[in-house]
Design an enzyme around this catalytic site. Structure first.
Site: not given
Ligand code: PNS
Length: 170
Positions: A28, A52, A101, A139
């Site tokens: 990022h 969530k 990517r 991530s």
């Protein structure tokens, strides 16, 4: 085409780089740096409730971006909910930046870019490729590898690594 995509001379070019950033990775950061070279302002826009049960709270994710880009007035951090194009419009931005990517990213990014264009044709999506050494980082993978005891140094900024250890109680 509405004039937002073609700002008048002297107008600030604002790009929005949206995502979950749970957590921010060196991939990022690479994209933000590339964006900051092209646009006057790049807004790192963190989606509220993207997952969530995120590992990092919204405040932590905001703090991480602030810490990494401290002293860089052209890199801003913000949160948003609802439609991305509405947020981009509110910020009077012209561009959405997304990282690509690998070919596997392309399909979903293509769908999102075209949907966003249909929703607001004045906003352009710009794709940027990170440096090769970051092309496999996500991530999700960072969280998985770390939770299973793997090393993530060099793949995330130091503040993220430190916070990951803190969360695990190391
Ligand atoms: O980091 P991510 O999870 O790949 O980011 C995805 C994100 C936040 C860019 C996307 O889910 C999004 O834009 N959500 C906001 C809601 C919206 O506008 N949905 C329609 C997009 S076509």
């Amino acid at each position: 085409m509405p004039d937002r995509a073609d700002p008048s001379p002297g107008r600030v070019r604002v790009a929005v780089y949206p995502g979950s950033f749970d957590p921010l990775t060196n991939g990022h950061i690479d994209i933000i740096e590339r964006g900051a070279r092209i646009f006057d302002v790049i807004v790192v826009a963190i989606l509220v409730n993207a997952e969530k049960s995120p590992l990092f709270t919204m405040q932590e994710r905001v703090d991480i971006v602030r810490e990494v880009f401290r002293g860089r007035p052209h890199v801003e951090v913000d949160t948003f909910d609802g439609l991305l194009v509405d947020y981009v419009s509110r910020r009077e931005a012209q561009v959405i930046v997304r990282g690509l990517r690998a070919v596997s990213d392309f399909e979903v990014e293509f769908q999102m870019a075209l949907m966003n264009r249909r929703l607001d044709s004045s906003i352009e999506t710009v794709f940027m490729m990170p440096a090769e050494q970051y092309s496999y980082i996500s991530s999700r993978l960072i969280k998985e590898v770390f939770s299973l005891g793997g090393r993530v140094s060099g793949l995330v900024p130091e503040t993220v690594e430190r916070r990951l250890h803190e969360k695990r109680g190391d």
